[in-house]
Design an enzyme around this catalytic site. Sequence first.
Site, short mmCIF file in Angstrom:
data_model
loop_
_atom_site.label_atom_id
_atom_site.label_comp_id
_atom_site.label_asym_id
_atom_site.label_seq_id
_atom_site.Cartn_x
_atom_site.Cartn_y
_atom_site.Cartn_z
N GLY A 196 -1.71 36.22 -1.94
CA GLY A 196 -2.43 35.64 -0.83
C GLY A 196 -2.10 34.18 -0.84
N GLY A 230 6.91 19.89 1.20
CA GLY A 230 5.70 20.18 1.79
C GLY A 230 5.14 21.31 0.89
N HIS A 231 3.99 21.12 0.19
CA HIS A 231 3.52 21.88 -0.81
C HIS A 231 2.04 22.18 -0.33
CE1 HIS A 231 6.51 20.48 -4.08
NE2 HIS A 231 7.04 21.15 -3.18
N GLY A 247 6.45 28.66 -2.68
CA GLY A 247 5.04 28.93 -2.90
C GLY A 247 4.81 28.07 -4.29
N LYS A 248 5.75 27.05 -4.38
CA LYS A 248 5.30 26.24 -5.63
C LYS A 248 3.95 25.62 -5.63
CE LYS A 248 9.23 23.73 -4.31
NZ LYS A 248 9.60 24.66 -3.20
N SER A 293 1.89 36.63 -6.93
CA SER A 293 0.91 35.79 -5.91
C SER A 293 0.62 37.09 -4.61
CB SER A 293 1.35 34.51 -5.38
OG SER A 293 0.66 34.18 -4.37
N ASP A 335 10.30 26.20 -0.40
CA ASP A 335 9.18 26.80 0.28
C ASP A 335 8.82 28.18 -0.32
OD1 ASP A 335 8.89 24.77 1.96
OD2 ASP A 335 10.38 25.83 3.35
P1 GDP Z 1 6.34 25.31 -1.56
O1 GDP Z 1 6.84 24.22 -0.77
O2 GDP Z 1 7.39 25.94 -2.26
O3 GDP Z 1 5.11 24.81 -2.39
O4 GDP Z 1 5.79 26.37 -0.44
P2 GDP Z 1 5.19 25.97 0.91
O5 GDP Z 1 3.81 25.35 0.64
O6 GDP Z 1 5.82 25.06 1.75
O7 GDP Z 1 5.06 27.42 1.58
C1 GDP Z 1 4.64 28.45 1.05
C2 GDP Z 1 3.51 29.12 2.04
O8 GDP Z 1 3.21 30.18 1.87
C3 GDP Z 1 2.36 28.29 2.10
O9 GDP Z 1 1.47 28.08 3.26
C4 GDP Z 1 1.38 28.96 1.16
O10 GDP Z 1 -0.23 28.55 1.29
C5 GDP Z 1 1.63 30.32 1.22
N1 GDP Z 1 1.57 31.23 0.19
C6 GDP Z 1 2.15 30.83 -1.02
N2 GDP Z 1 1.92 31.85 -1.98
C7 GDP Z 1 1.56 33.24 -0.99
C8 GDP Z 1 1.11 34.25 -1.13
O11 GDP Z 1 1.21 35.00 -2.20
N3 GDP Z 1 0.91 35.12 0.09
C9 GDP Z 1 0.62 34.39 1.36
N4 GDP Z 1 0.55 35.43 2.30
N5 GDP Z 1 0.78 33.12 1.52
C10 GDP Z 1 1.17 32.45 0.27
P1 IMO Z 2 9.76 21.81 -0.45
O1 IMO Z 2 9.50 21.33 -1.74
C1 IMO Z 2 12.69 23.65 2.19
C2 IMO Z 2 15.96 21.20 3.42
C3 IMO Z 2 15.98 20.51 4.83
C4 IMO Z 2 17.61 20.56 5.13
C5 IMO Z 2 18.18 20.05 3.64
C6 IMO Z 2 18.42 18.57 3.34
O2 IMO Z 2 8.31 22.25 0.59
O3 IMO Z 2 10.40 23.32 -1.01
P2 IMO Z 2 16.55 16.44 3.32
O4 IMO Z 2 15.56 15.91 4.06
O5 IMO Z 2 15.95 16.84 1.86
O6 IMO Z 2 17.72 15.65 3.29
O7 IMO Z 2 17.14 17.68 4.06
O8 IMO Z 2 17.16 20.36 2.52
N1 IMO Z 2 14.99 20.68 2.72
C7 IMO Z 2 13.76 21.57 2.56
N2 IMO Z 2 13.78 23.04 2.69
N3 IMO Z 2 11.59 23.37 1.56
C8 IMO Z 2 11.63 21.83 1.00
O9 IMO Z 2 10.82 21.34 0.36
C9 IMO Z 2 12.81 21.20 1.65
N4 IMO Z 2 13.02 19.91 1.60
C10 IMO Z 2 14.38 19.58 1.89
O10 IMO Z 2 15.53 21.47 5.66
O11 IMO Z 2 18.03 21.93 5.20
MG MG Z 3 7.46 23.76 1.33
#
Ligand code: GDP
Ligand code: IMO
Ligand code: MG
Length: 425
Positions: free
Chosen positions: A412, A40-41, A15-16, A410, A13
């Site tokens: 926002g 969840g991206h 922000g990939k 980043s 999570d």
């Molecule tokens: P990922 O799994 O690495 O792709 O990250 P997630 O999407 O799960 O979580 C990142 C969250 O932060 C998402 O809701 C993005 O829209 C948000 N986000 C990413 N970069 C930024 C940033 O620079 N600022 C803010 N405020 N939100 C960001």
């Molecule tokens: P993104 O790609 C954050 C965590 C789960 C749990 C552990 C094992 O959005 O960064 P799993 O279901 O993979 O066997 O769970 O890994 N986990 C994540 N945490 N971001 C994710 O993906 C994750 N995918 C799995 O919460 O602790």
């Molecule tokens: Mg995520």
Amino acid sequence: MSTLVIVGAQWGDEGKGKIVDFLTEKCDYVVRFQGGCNAGHTVVVGDEKYVLHLIPSGILHKGKKCIIGNGVVLDPSGLLKEIDTLLSKGVEIDNSLYIAKHCHLIMPYHIAIEEQAEKKKKIGTTKKGIGPCYTDKIARNGVRAVDLLYPEILRNKIKVNLEIINFLLKNLYDAKELEEEKIFEQYMDYSEKLKKYIFDTDILINKAIDSGKNVLFEGAQGTLLDIDHGTYPYVTSSNTIAGGACTGTGVSPIKIDKILGIVKAYTTRVGEGPFPTEIKDSLGEEIRKKGGEYGATTGRPRRCGWLDFVGLRHALRVNGFTGIAITKLDILDGMDKIKVCVGYKYGNTILEEFPKEIEILQNCIPIYEELPGWSEKTAGIRDYEKLPRNAQKYLQFIEDSLNVKIQIISTGQKRDEIIIKETPL
Ligand code: GDP
Ligand code: IMO
Ligand code: MG
């Protein structure tokens, strides 16, 4: 030709998705190489928000090839839902999406078994069947996408696997058994809908690289969730580090040019497991609210904490980042002081390196340095020079401590809320 692997440097999570979406503009192919719909991206384009679980985050750019590589574990029902959602928002899928013949499929029994296993030993998984599916892959019992094209092979695999699974469900977990015919028919239906996407993607990607195309490899989860290099057993079941991009796609390491680590300006973690810099008081809650730190897949609140250089140095080593992106800098706006962990104290010992022993990590006390915060806004800033002085100092401190270039900042959620200091590819 240029190839770039993008991976998370923390516990996911980071922000990939946002960074992959931004960089896709300059690329021809975007390839996911591990994980499944545990990921969840989130990508925000204009006023529209997209959450991608399996489909590469490049899909929002028209005409780019998006590949689900062999290292991914694919849940057909999740994928079809994702396709429908994207289609309803006007995103083109046909001629863009490719699925590796040899990626493994999540089956209903993977989810059923994980549900029961989590009751006995809690890892806090996403309950998407990820671990059991990789278990079957390694045990050579897996069902692969290519099996959808051969009904008899598919039926036989389901039959053989269910003999064991149903024995466990009935005798070990006292849970409901699953029906072979029902699963077979369901997967034949998926076969009809998905067969047009199934390809020899290793050949496709290598040809693209050899003909000079730009290829992005999109990681899921983060380094500290890596099955080998993470906080085992509180990890996911795949290699989330940059090396996974090769095994998960069939591309040689000598064809990888650059590796970009995505680092959130603070740290978060979802699920169980050690987290030395976790902030357990109201400030943690404040960051969670401001940063919208709730799981994009499960909606669970993410645990929040300070940046941890011990973990980041480990991530730098095992990935070999050629540059990093700092995300969510804006969430730290208005903070009086910002802490960064520069080492761990374990009993009377100072640890500078990330311990392999989970019991040690669980009992480490972070050693912090405090940096001044900034009252001005960084949100939406696109020019490095316009950042508040103390925000620049924070970034400089990160660069100096890790000895790696910050190429992107980043500021926002939106695509254009970004500062490019140096192009990563
Ligand atoms: P990922 O799994 O690495 O792709 O990250 P997630 O999407 O799960 O979580 C990142 C969250 O932060 C998402 O809701 C993005 O829209 C948000 N986000 C990413 N970069 C930024 C940033 O620079 N600022 C803010 N405020 N939100 C960001
Ligand atoms: P993104 O790609 C954050 C965590 C789960 C749990 C552990 C094992 O959005 O960064 P799993 O279901 O993979 O066997 O769970 O890994 N986990 C994540 N945490 N971001 C994710 O993906 C994750 N995918 C799995 O919460 O602790
Ligand atoms: Mg995520």
